[in-house]
Design a protein around this motif. Structure first.
Motif, mmCIF file in Angstrom:
data_model
loop_
_atom_site.group_PDB
_atom_site.id
_atom_site.type_symbol
_atom_site.label_atom_id
_atom_site.label_comp_id
_atom_site.label_asym_id
_atom_site.label_seq_id
_atom_site.Cartn_x
_atom_site.Cartn_y
_atom_site.Cartn_z
ATOM 1 N N ALA B 28 32.738 51.727 28.054
ATOM 2 C CA ALA B 28 33.555 51.180 29.207
ATOM 3 C C ALA B 28 35.088 50.779 28.774
ATOM 4 O O ALA B 28 35.970 51.105 29.689
ATOM 5 N N GLU B 29 35.244 50.457 27.581
ATOM 6 C CA GLU B 29 36.855 50.350 27.298
ATOM 7 C C GLU B 29 37.640 51.677 27.564
ATOM 8 O O GLU B 29 38.559 51.658 28.054
ATOM 9 N N ARG B 30 36.798 52.666 27.024
ATOM 10 C CA ARG B 30 37.721 53.926 27.004
ATOM 11 C C ARG B 30 37.696 54.294 28.563
ATOM 12 O O ARG B 30 38.879 54.879 29.212
ATOM 13 N N MET B 31 36.734 54.275 29.487
ATOM 14 C CA MET B 31 36.708 54.456 30.957
ATOM 15 C C MET B 31 37.864 53.731 31.623
ATOM 16 O O MET B 31 38.475 54.241 32.448
ATOM 17 N N ASP B 58 25.157 53.654 33.058
ATOM 18 C CA ASP B 58 23.841 53.454 33.762
ATOM 19 C C ASP B 58 22.695 53.320 32.839
ATOM 20 O O ASP B 58 21.612 52.776 32.835
ATOM 21 N N THR B 59 22.693 54.597 32.218
ATOM 22 C CA THR B 59 21.416 54.909 31.238
ATOM 23 C C THR B 59 21.327 53.686 30.295
ATOM 24 O O THR B 59 20.140 53.439 29.897
ATOM 25 N N VAL B 91 25.310 40.736 29.125
ATOM 26 C CA VAL B 91 26.532 41.566 28.959
ATOM 27 C C VAL B 91 26.367 42.956 29.449
ATOM 28 O O VAL B 91 27.509 43.638 29.864
ATOM 29 N N ALA B 92 24.988 43.636 29.193
ATOM 30 C CA ALA B 92 24.973 45.072 29.544
ATOM 31 C C ALA B 92 25.089 44.928 30.977
ATOM 32 O O ALA B 92 25.735 46.082 31.474
ATOM 33 N N THR B 93 24.893 44.064 31.977
ATOM 34 C CA THR B 93 24.886 44.291 33.258
ATOM 35 C C THR B 93 26.624 44.151 33.735
ATOM 36 O O THR B 93 27.099 44.909 34.508
ATOM 37 N N ASP B 94 27.260 43.291 33.104
ATOM 38 C CA ASP B 94 28.492 43.269 33.540
ATOM 39 C C ASP B 94 29.399 44.717 32.742
ATOM 40 O O ASP B 94 30.291 45.279 33.602
ATOM 41 N N LEU B 95 29.036 45.180 31.803
ATOM 42 C CA LEU B 95 29.544 46.466 31.417
ATOM 43 C C LEU B 95 29.284 47.479 32.185
ATOM 44 O O LEU B 95 30.037 48.273 32.472
ATOM 45 N N GLU B 96 27.915 47.496 32.737
ATOM 46 C CA GLU B 96 27.598 48.529 33.861
ATOM 47 C C GLU B 96 28.291 48.432 35.094
ATOM 48 O O GLU B 96 29.033 49.377 35.748
ATOM 49 N N ARG B 97 28.878 47.049 35.402
ATOM 50 C CA ARG B 97 29.662 46.949 36.548
ATOM 51 C C ARG B 97 31.194 47.499 36.236
ATOM 52 O O ARG B 97 31.841 47.817 37.360
ATOM 53 N N ILE B 98 31.591 46.949 35.075
ATOM 54 C CA ILE B 98 32.931 47.512 34.571
ATOM 55 C C ILE B 98 33.046 49.034 35.131
ATOM 56 O O ILE B 98 34.145 49.680 35.205
ATOM 57 N N CYS B 192 42.830 49.686 43.436
ATOM 58 C CA CYS B 192 42.824 49.999 41.989
ATOM 59 C C CYS B 192 43.135 48.499 41.393
ATOM 60 O O CYS B 192 42.511 48.202 40.514
ATOM 61 N N ALA B 193 44.163 47.946 41.970
ATOM 62 C CA ALA B 193 44.873 46.728 41.545
ATOM 63 C C ALA B 193 43.453 45.878 41.467
ATOM 64 O O ALA B 193 43.249 44.900 40.421
ATOM 65 N N LYS B 194 42.829 45.536 42.563
ATOM 66 C CA LYS B 194 41.648 44.708 42.810
ATOM 67 C C LYS B 194 40.434 44.862 41.830
ATOM 68 O O LYS B 194 39.978 44.148 41.235
ATOM 69 N N ASN B 195 40.221 46.431 41.782
ATOM 70 C CA ASN B 195 39.299 46.696 40.697
ATOM 71 C C ASN B 195 39.550 46.137 39.332
ATOM 72 O O ASN B 195 38.769 45.912 38.358
ATOM 73 N N ILE B 196 40.877 46.314 38.658
ATOM 74 C CA ILE B 196 41.264 45.776 37.290
ATOM 75 C C ILE B 196 41.123 44.452 37.356
ATOM 76 O O ILE B 196 40.452 43.797 36.502
ATOM 77 N N GLU B 197 41.406 43.682 38.441
ATOM 78 C CA GLU B 197 41.158 42.281 38.434
ATOM 79 C C GLU B 197 40.033 41.717 38.151
ATOM 80 O O GLU B 197 39.441 41.052 37.643
ATOM 81 N N ARG B 198 38.909 42.689 39.118
ATOM 82 C CA ARG B 198 37.437 42.424 38.895
ATOM 83 C C ARG B 198 36.859 42.681 37.514
ATOM 84 O O ARG B 198 35.994 41.996 37.019
ATOM 85 N N ILE B 199 37.415 43.544 36.902
ATOM 86 C CA ILE B 199 37.248 44.062 35.440
ATOM 87 C C ILE B 199 37.521 42.791 34.534
ATOM 88 O O ILE B 199 36.728 42.478 33.712
ATOM 89 N N GLY B 200 38.483 42.192 34.861
ATOM 90 C CA GLY B 200 38.863 41.021 34.404
ATOM 91 C C GLY B 200 37.709 39.835 34.357
ATOM 92 O O GLY B 200 37.591 38.965 33.534
#
Lengths: 238, 238
Positions: B28-31, B58-59, B91-98, B192-200
């Motif tokens: 996720a960090e790499r993505m 996802d897998t 945590v896995a659910t949050d990483l999947e959403r990220i 994109c900015a909104k996506n980054i904010e949501r990742i936060g």
């Protein structure tokens, strides 16, 4: 005798979980309708009510997760019974996200206080919402009834929503290019349209959960996908 | 003797779960980094790679959920051990959403092929991304180390990200009002900015999970919230 007792206790636990999921579903459906109604009627108080209601969904989701985990630990269900519990947790997660998306629309109502209010745009939004709300309703019914064909119908059926979203984006762009004063209003509607589309995606997620619960495996088919909104905003440049 | 065996088997299961979560975190960090790099350098191939990589997340998420549930059913852990398992699932659910959010940015790279490319806007986006990526990294470290103060620092620390997002939205609006040809480009950057904010936001969710794992209850404090982007686009009308 003990195992019969366990089986009965498991059934009671599962019924309670299904009841909680149905409760979440009812709240989420209401939130979808109310948030779009609030946008269309510029009803700031209703929008605010959607924002407040979201906390109920969050609480219910945590409760479902907690009970699901306790049921697994206490009853040690296997195979299909285990999938029922996992299914309830997954559906609850999707409903919680649907609530977040409706809440985000509720927040935007206050920002849409403007004289620019083209009815045509709102009709598009309303039409999308009707379709998506129907999808959410159908898939929750399919979940409750373990109706795989009905779930698969929802899974295959979001092409129309995506098509409306794409055409709505194009229209919004035209309004923005015509008059800069329309821009901020149109951006809000774009975020709202995208939210509704994402609510539709969660309905298809729930359909996949129904498939997993009944078939015992993840769905492998590729879903038909008509969403072009990521690219719709390039049109003026091409 | 049997219980010692169970305890050991539980520890092995838990270690495997934590390892899988760490693997998801790395991807996720790499993505996050790659998707924003792709946007800035207009690298369509890199954007496409982010889109493809999302399937791995996802897998892994499904795998973590499956193993978590089996561990609960087999080992019947109680109290803190149970919370460790639930924590891994959350945590896995949050990483999947990220991953989903980064994937959405990856998709937009192809749509940003234009000559209009103001460096200042990209610097804002880059700065936001640096902060958010640091938050994701810190909170995953806090999760792995069971470090509550570190998790709470992330939980309290997303005000700066929200402030940058708000000012970026204002700037994008100005560009859009100035020249209609900038509109489609700016809309993509807004999403994109909104996506980054949501990742936060997901980083703060993970911080809440760390709190729950260690303290055994949900966090009740109100988080400081500086996000005004829902309202930032009203400025031109006021």
């Amino acid at each position: 005798m003990a195992s019969e007792h366990t089986a009965k206790a498991f059934d009671t636990d599962l019924q309670e979980l299904t009841r909680l999921v149905a409760e979440m579903g009812g709240i989420a459906e209401r939130m979808i309708v109310d948030s779009v109604d609030a946008l269309i009627r510029r009803d700031v108080a209703l929008g605010q009510r959607v924002v407040t209601t979201d906390a109920e969904l969050d609480t219910l989701q945590k409760k479902i997760e907690e009970r699901a985990v306790l049921t697994i630990a206490r009853r040690q269900p296997m195979a299909i019974d285990l999938r029922e519990i996992v299914g309830a947790m997954r559906v609850a997660t999707d409903l919680e996200r649907i609530g977040d998306l409706a809440k985000n629309m509720g927040k935007r109502v206050a920002a849409l206080e403007t004289d620019f209010h083209p009815l045509k745009l709102f009709r598009g939004l309303e039409h999308m919402t009707d379709l998506v709300q129907q999808q959410v309703k159908s898939v929750l019914d399919a979940y409750a009834a373990h109706d795989l064909p009905a779930a698969m119908a929802v899974w295959k059926g979001d092409e129309e929503v995506d098509a409306i979203c794409t055409s709505l984006f194009r229209e919004l762009l035209t309004y923005m290019m015509e008059d800069p004063r329309n821009i901020s209003f149109c951006i809000h509607l774009m975020f709202c349209a995208k939210n509704i589309e994402r609510i539709g995606d969660h309905a298809t997620n729930i359909a996949e959960t129904v498939f997993y619960m009944i078939e015992g495996q993840a769905i492998t088919d590729k879903r038909p996908k008509g969403d072009m909104t990521t690219f719709a905003t390039t049109i003026p440049n091409t």
